[in-house]
Design a protein around this motif. Sequence first.
Motif, PDB file in Angstrom:
ATOM      1  N   ILE A  42      38.657  32.951  32.536  1.00 55.52           N
ATOM      2  CA  ILE A  42      38.212  33.185  33.907  1.00 55.52           C
ATOM      3  C   ILE A  42      37.856  34.655  34.055  1.00 55.52           C
ATOM      4  O   ILE A  42      38.707  35.531  33.843  1.00 55.52           O
ATOM      5  N   ARG A  43      36.596  34.942  34.383  1.00 52.44           N
ATOM      6  CA  ARG A  43      36.133  36.302  34.632  1.00 52.44           C
ATOM      7  C   ARG A  43      36.027  36.509  36.137  1.00 52.44           C
ATOM      8  O   ARG A  43      35.394  35.710  36.834  1.00 52.44           O
ATOM      9  N   VAL A  44      36.633  37.562  36.631  1.00 55.86           N
ATOM     10  CA  VAL A  44      36.583  37.873  38.055  1.00 55.86           C
ATOM     11  C   VAL A  44      35.829  39.186  38.222  1.00 55.86           C
ATOM     12  O   VAL A  44      36.271  40.227  37.735  1.00 55.86           O
ATOM     13  N   VAL A  45      34.692  39.136  38.883  1.00 62.14           N
ATOM     14  CA  VAL A  45      33.846  40.312  39.072  1.00 62.14           C
ATOM     15  C   VAL A  45      33.474  40.424  40.541  1.00 62.14           C
ATOM     16  O   VAL A  45      33.708  39.513  41.337  1.00 62.14           O
ATOM     17  N   GLY A  46      32.880  41.559  40.912  1.00 66.00           N
ATOM     18  CA  GLY A  46      32.439  41.754  42.284  1.00 66.00           C
ATOM     19  C   GLY A  46      32.976  43.043  42.870  1.00 66.00           C
ATOM     20  O   GLY A  46      33.203  44.019  42.155  1.00 66.00           O
ATOM     21  N   PHE A  47      33.206  43.026  44.191  1.00 67.28           N
ATOM     22  CA  PHE A  47      33.651  44.245  44.861  1.00 67.28           C
ATOM     23  C   PHE A  47      34.499  43.904  46.084  1.00 67.28           C
ATOM     24  O   PHE A  47      34.441  42.798  46.630  1.00 67.28           O
ATOM     25  N   ALA A  48      35.302  44.882  46.487  1.00 63.91           N
ATOM     26  CA  ALA A  48      36.097  44.794  47.704  1.00 63.91           C
ATOM     27  C   ALA A  48      35.835  46.055  48.514  1.00 63.91           C
ATOM     28  O   ALA A  48      36.072  47.165  48.031  1.00 63.91           O
ATOM     29  N   LEU A  49      35.346  45.893  49.718  1.00 65.01           N
ATOM     30  CA  LEU A  49      35.040  47.013  50.593  1.00 65.01           C
ATOM     31  C   LEU A  49      35.930  46.907  51.826  1.00 65.01           C
ATOM     32  O   LEU A  49      35.762  46.010  52.658  1.00 65.01           O
ATOM     33  N   MET A  50      36.911  47.794  51.900  1.00 62.04           N
ATOM     34  CA  MET A  50      37.911  47.713  52.964  1.00 62.04           C
ATOM     35  C   MET A  50      38.567  46.337  52.975  1.00 62.04           C
ATOM     36  O   MET A  50      38.877  45.779  54.025  1.00 62.04           O
ATOM     37  N   GLY A  51      38.722  45.783  51.770  1.00 66.62           N
ATOM     38  CA  GLY A  51      39.335  44.476  51.600  1.00 66.62           C
ATOM     39  C   GLY A  51      40.072  44.425  50.286  1.00 66.62           C
ATOM     40  O   GLY A  51      40.309  45.457  49.654  1.00 66.62           O
ATOM     41  N   ALA A  52      40.407  43.226  49.831  1.00 70.72           N
ATOM     42  CA  ALA A  52      41.197  43.110  48.604  1.00 70.72           C
ATOM     43  C   ALA A  52      40.864  41.820  47.873  1.00 70.72           C
ATOM     44  O   ALA A  52      40.650  40.776  48.492  1.00 70.72           O
ATOM     45  N   VAL A  53      40.825  41.935  46.546  1.00 69.76           N
ATOM     46  CA  VAL A  53      40.740  40.784  45.655  1.00 69.76           C
ATOM     47  C   VAL A  53      41.937  40.864  44.718  1.00 69.76           C
ATOM     48  O   VAL A  53      42.116  41.863  44.017  1.00 69.76           O
TER      49      VAL A  53
ATOM     50  N   ALA B 277      36.486  48.600  43.963  1.00 69.55           N
ATOM     51  CA  ALA B 277      36.937  48.597  45.353  1.00 69.55           C
ATOM     52  C   ALA B 277      36.694  49.958  45.988  1.00 69.55           C
ATOM     53  O   ALA B 277      36.790  50.994  45.329  1.00 69.55           O
ATOM     54  N   VAL B 278      36.380  49.941  47.272  1.00 71.79           N
ATOM     55  CA  VAL B 278      36.260  51.145  48.088  1.00 71.79           C
ATOM     56  C   VAL B 278      37.145  50.948  49.310  1.00 71.79           C
ATOM     57  O   VAL B 278      36.943  50.017  50.093  1.00 71.79           O
ATOM     58  N   MET B 279      38.149  51.806  49.449  1.00 67.14           N
ATOM     59  CA  MET B 279      39.117  51.673  50.534  1.00 67.14           C
ATOM     60  C   MET B 279      39.724  50.280  50.541  1.00 67.14           C
ATOM     61  O   MET B 279      39.898  49.656  51.592  1.00 67.14           O
ATOM     62  N   GLY B 280      40.023  49.787  49.354  1.00 67.49           N
ATOM     63  CA  GLY B 280      40.621  48.463  49.214  1.00 67.49           C
ATOM     64  C   GLY B 280      41.215  48.323  47.828  1.00 67.49           C
ATOM     65  O   GLY B 280      41.509  49.312  47.151  1.00 67.49           O
ATOM     66  N   GLY B 281      41.379  47.087  47.375  1.00 68.15           N
ATOM     67  CA  GLY B 281      41.953  46.849  46.061  1.00 68.15           C
ATOM     68  C   GLY B 281      41.241  45.719  45.344  1.00 68.15           C
ATOM     69  O   GLY B 281      40.775  44.764  45.977  1.00 68.15           O
ATOM     70  N   PHE B 282      41.164  45.830  44.017  1.00 62.14           N
ATOM     71  CA  PHE B 282      40.544  44.786  43.205  1.00 62.14           C
ATOM     72  C   PHE B 282      41.309  44.722  41.894  1.00 62.14           C
ATOM     73  O   PHE B 282      41.275  45.672  41.102  1.00 62.14           O
ATOM     74  N   GLY B 283      42.014  43.626  41.663  1.00 57.69           N
ATOM     75  CA  GLY B 283      42.734  43.528  40.404  1.00 57.69           C
ATOM     76  C   GLY B 283      43.897  42.576  40.464  1.00 57.69           C
ATOM     77  O   GLY B 283      43.772  41.427  40.880  1.00 57.69           O
TER      78      GLY B 283
END
Length: 222
Positions: free
Chosen positions: A200-211, A180-186
């Motif tokens: 379940i595998r969760v991958v990717g990115f969050a840019l000014m957002g959240a997962v 994540a950049v300026m956000g959250g992932f987790g």
Amino acid sequence: MSSPDDLPRDPAPAPDDLPVPADPRSRLRAADADRELVHQILSAAMERGSLSLSEYEERSGKVVVAKTFGELDDLTDDLPVGQLGVPMPFVGETTVSRVQPASGRSPVQNRLALMSGVEVRGNVTVADTLNAEAIMGAVDIDLREAEFTAPVLTIRCAAIMGGIDITVPPDVGVDVGGWAVMGGFGGKASGPGAPGAPTIRVVGFALMGAVEVKRKERKPHS
């Protein structure tokens, strides 16, 4: 008086000057599955650094309104598609997984929220991959009642100024590995599952957002 044979003639066109024949495929109508595949390519290019945020947003908006293969090809022609790790269908093969669920339902494989909200919940079927993209929107994925047809489900997330919420049942294994950049992932859902349960595998990115990934008990059946 000059004869017709003495008149100057235009030189024959060089091979490079000949018009390029039009590609009939470029005029064919694209389907939703084709647009979803291009979204996957753009997301992977953004994650790899081949596209900037503004380029990704601009191209993603064009994918939504694209009508032909030619319009879609213009959005990916300058990208190293073969290096992005996006599974490409063979000629004549659809983008739907070949995994055959017991219920006979087609697996849900893509959800895109572009300044809107979409969800995956209830008695749905999932295969080995689910792509979720939230661009100034929200994707809500609830897998507590889902039919799993593969031992490992990989959820590829792209949250750009948006949010992706993933709810899983307590008995599955969960592996979260995004950034994540300026956000959250987790979230607090990572950990092993019960023997024989899917992972379940969760991958990717969050840019000014959240997962966010969370575990919840299944709803009691009435």
